[in-house]
Design a protein around this motif. Structure first.
Motif, PDB file in Angstrom:
ATOM      1  N   THR A  12       0.822  -1.204   0.000  1.00  0.00           N
ATOM      2  CA  THR A  12       0.000   0.000   0.000  1.00  0.00           C
ATOM      3  C   THR A  12       0.854   1.250   0.000  1.00  0.00           C
ATOM      4  O   THR A  12       0.573   2.212  -0.690  1.00  0.00           O
ATOM      5  N   SER A  61     -14.354  10.447  -1.991  1.00  0.00           N
ATOM      6  CA  SER A  61     -13.830   9.198  -1.425  1.00  0.00           C
ATOM      7  C   SER A  61     -12.835   8.550  -2.382  1.00  0.00           C
ATOM      8  O   SER A  61     -11.807   8.014  -1.949  1.00  0.00           O
ATOM      9  N   ARG A  62     -13.116   8.612  -3.686  1.00  0.00           N
ATOM     10  CA  ARG A  62     -12.168   8.032  -4.660  1.00  0.00           C
ATOM     11  C   ARG A  62     -10.884   8.852  -4.723  1.00  0.00           C
ATOM     12  O   ARG A  62      -9.790   8.295  -4.905  1.00  0.00           O
ATOM     13  N   ARG A  64      -9.519  10.556  -2.247  1.00  0.00           N
ATOM     14  CA  ARG A  64      -8.727  10.245  -1.061  1.00  0.00           C
ATOM     15  C   ARG A  64      -8.148   8.828  -1.135  1.00  0.00           C
ATOM     16  O   ARG A  64      -7.012   8.595  -0.727  1.00  0.00           O
ATOM     17  N   MET A  65      -8.926   7.900  -1.667  1.00  0.00           N
ATOM     18  CA  MET A  65      -8.429   6.534  -1.830  1.00  0.00           C
ATOM     19  C   MET A  65      -7.251   6.502  -2.805  1.00  0.00           C
ATOM     20  O   MET A  65      -6.249   5.809  -2.577  1.00  0.00           O
ATOM     21  N   HIS A  66      -7.348   7.267  -3.894  1.00  0.00           N
ATOM     22  CA  HIS A  66      -6.261   7.311  -4.879  1.00  0.00           C
ATOM     23  C   HIS A  66      -4.980   7.844  -4.229  1.00  0.00           C
ATOM     24  O   HIS A  66      -3.897   7.296  -4.449  1.00  0.00           O
ATOM     25  N   LYS A  69      -3.597   5.010  -1.839  1.00  0.00           N
ATOM     26  CA  LYS A  69      -3.105   3.795  -2.495  1.00  0.00           C
ATOM     27  C   LYS A  69      -1.893   4.059  -3.374  1.00  0.00           C
ATOM     28  O   LYS A  69      -1.065   3.182  -3.579  1.00  0.00           O
ATOM     29  N   CYS A 333      -5.456  12.989   3.487  1.00  0.00           N
ATOM     30  CA  CYS A 333      -6.551  12.286   2.818  1.00  0.00           C
ATOM     31  C   CYS A 333      -7.411  11.512   3.814  1.00  0.00           C
ATOM     32  O   CYS A 333      -8.505  11.050   3.469  1.00  0.00           O
ATOM     33  N   HIS A 335      -7.609   8.694   4.970  1.00  0.00           N
ATOM     34  CA  HIS A 335      -8.130   7.364   4.647  1.00  0.00           C
ATOM     35  C   HIS A 335      -7.944   6.380   5.792  1.00  0.00           C
ATOM     36  O   HIS A 335      -8.788   5.506   6.022  1.00  0.00           O
ATOM     37  N   SER A 340     -12.862   7.064  11.077  1.00  0.00           N
ATOM     38  CA  SER A 340     -13.602   6.946   9.816  1.00  0.00           C
ATOM     39  C   SER A 340     -14.975   6.320  10.021  1.00  0.00           C
ATOM     40  O   SER A 340     -15.238   5.644  11.010  1.00  0.00           O
ATOM     41  N   VAL A 459      -7.284  -1.531   3.458  1.00  0.00           N
ATOM     42  CA  VAL A 459      -7.150  -1.973   2.067  1.00  0.00           C
ATOM     43  C   VAL A 459      -6.359  -3.274   1.976  1.00  0.00           C
ATOM     44  O   VAL A 459      -5.527  -3.456   1.094  1.00  0.00           O
TER      45      VAL A 459
END
Length: 461
Positions: A12, A61-62, A64-66, A69, A333, A335, A340, A459
């Protein structure tokens, strides 16, 4: 199974970021004074897959996930990403709406800046001692930029001028009742004038003509202090705001992004916020390494105060500069934060299960997951544990300060991220197992298991 999970955990923050490692080392900034505003960016598009729709709305959300990751974003998109990440642009806004919002923010900032300048004319120009040639040149570059901005305003079409005049009237009404304390603002300006020249001038952004950005930074900080008297200015804000200015390269955009950030973190610059963060770091290390914790809280050392700057400025000086920017993105971010919604939902499911099987289980408390243990605290803990032997040799505050100075700019970000995630996962796992072994394992499906939910949060597929 556990070994595979740990390998994925490392990827990750490690292997999966390899495609971004090289571009980060080639960040280049033009040596010039920052723009007043960047209206063209309001219509710019993000190329991150699946993050922005046709009308320019961003899936937060995408995004922050990007960032998490991929270990940050590439430098070419960082400026636009930060405008969404830190709240200057609402993620729900369309490109058309952002164009109007950009004009409004530019006008409001101009009115705010003019208001304090009229109130305290002596603070408009920075006082120079004449011995700092670079700073003298910086004032000249800044004034040239001011002249150019005024010329651009005069060259605006009649339609644009009328629209901006209306926005200015609105802004004047909005800030009409704002009052300033002269002594407090004068004192804040004095400290800012002392700190701004100490901002890291070795960065290419502040070299040559770019030295004028020191004066841009000064105006942003004074404007913030004037309109946020409950926070005003505290030492360290110059370094934090400098990071925004360097990336956004715009006075207006930096002010609003910095202001949004400070809405959440201004408490960290107050004494109570400082003490709270240090207490949390100490509590976390006590969970992870009781022996090291006991050593650092001896009478000869001021319990964990040496970690304060790390946490306050997001490890700005502990990593190489481009890596420090990446880490700031990753931390921002949110995440991996234990606060959360995913963790809250999982804990709520456990509460329901506990209530439904009250006769079969003991009255043990929910797992002692401290929801204030944010990911930055695990980053700090990873650094402490990585340097465990050196810290155990420290006998007083002087040696601790020497230790913190010795590691500045030497830490490896990918390695630190992997270790921090490892500690976070193990902490969550231990809390979950302690709870479930206490009698809350009535359900067998792993989808409903708190440990499974925590693994998903990290993740770990």
């Amino acid at each position: 199974m556990q070994q595979t999970q740990m390998e994925n955990l490392g990827k990750t923050a490690g292997e999966e970021t390899s495609s971004l490692d090289s571009p980060q080392s080639h960040v280049h900034f033009q040596k010039r004074v920052a723009a007043v505003s960047c209206p063209a960016l309001s219509a710019a598009r993000l190329t991150l897959p699946g993050v922005m729709d046709a009308e320019g709305r961003v899936d937060e959300s995408r995004l922050r996930m990007h960032i998490f990751k991929n270990g940050g974003v590439c430098p070419s998109e960082r400026g636009l990403v930060w405008r969404f990440l830190f709240g200057m642009y609402p993620c729900s806004s369309t490109a058309l709406e952002r164009s109007l919002l950009q004009e409004q923010m530019a006008v409001r900032y101009r009115v705010m800046k003019r208001k304090w300048q009229q109130f305290l004319p002596s603070a408009v120009q920075m006082r120079l001692n004449g011995t700092d040639a670079e700073l003298v040149a910086a004032v000249r570059y800044f004034e040239q930029r001011q002249t150019q901005a005024q010329q651009q305003t005069q060259d605006q079409s009649e339609g644009v001028s009328d629209r901006l005049a209306f926005l200015e009237l609105q802004a004047q009404i909005l800030f009409e009742r704002v009052t300033f304390d002269q002594e407090e603002l004068r004192e804040a300006t004095r400290i800012i004038d002392k700190d701004v020249p100490r901002t890291n001038r070795e960065l290419s952004y502040y070299q040559g003509e770019g030295s004028g950005n020191l004066l841009v930074l000064r105006d942003i900080l004074i404007t913030y202090a004037a309109f946020h008297p409950e926070v005003s200015y505290a030492q360290g804000m110059n370094d934090l705001c400098s990071r925004f200015l360097e990336v956004l390269d715009s006075e207006v955009d930096t002010f609003w992004s910095f202001s949004c950030y400070m809405e959440k973190f201004s408490k960290d610059f107050r004494a109570d916020g400082l003490h709270r963060k240090i207490e949390l770091e100490a509590a976390l290390l006590k969970e992870l390494d009781p022996q090291l914790y006991s050593h650092l809280v001896t009478d000869s050392m001021e319990s964990f105060t040496f970690c304060h700057r790390w946490l306050l400025l997001g490890f700005q000086r502990e990593f190489e500069h481009s890596d420090a920017l990446r880490l700031f993105e990753i931390l921002s971010c949110d995440h991996l934060e234990l606060i959360s919604q995913q963790v809250d939902r999982a804990r709520y499911q456990e509460r329901l299960a506990r209530k439904c099987s009250q006769e079969d289980i003991s009255n043990s408390d929910l797992p002692a997951i401290n929801t204030d243990f944010t990911f930055e605290l695990f980053i700090c803990a990873a650094i402490l544990l990585e340097n465990r032997e050196a810290l155990l040799l420290c006998r007083d505050d002087v040696q601790l300060i020497q230790f913190t100075s010795s590691i500045q700019g030497t830490l490896d970000l990918n390695s630190t991220l992997k270790k921090a995630e490892h500690h976070l996962y193990n902490y969550c796992k231990r809390c979950a197992w302690d709870y479930m072994n206490g009698g809350c394992r009535a359900r067998k499906g792993k989808e409903e298991d708190l440990l499974y939910q925590l693994r998903s949060l990290l993740v770990l597929k």
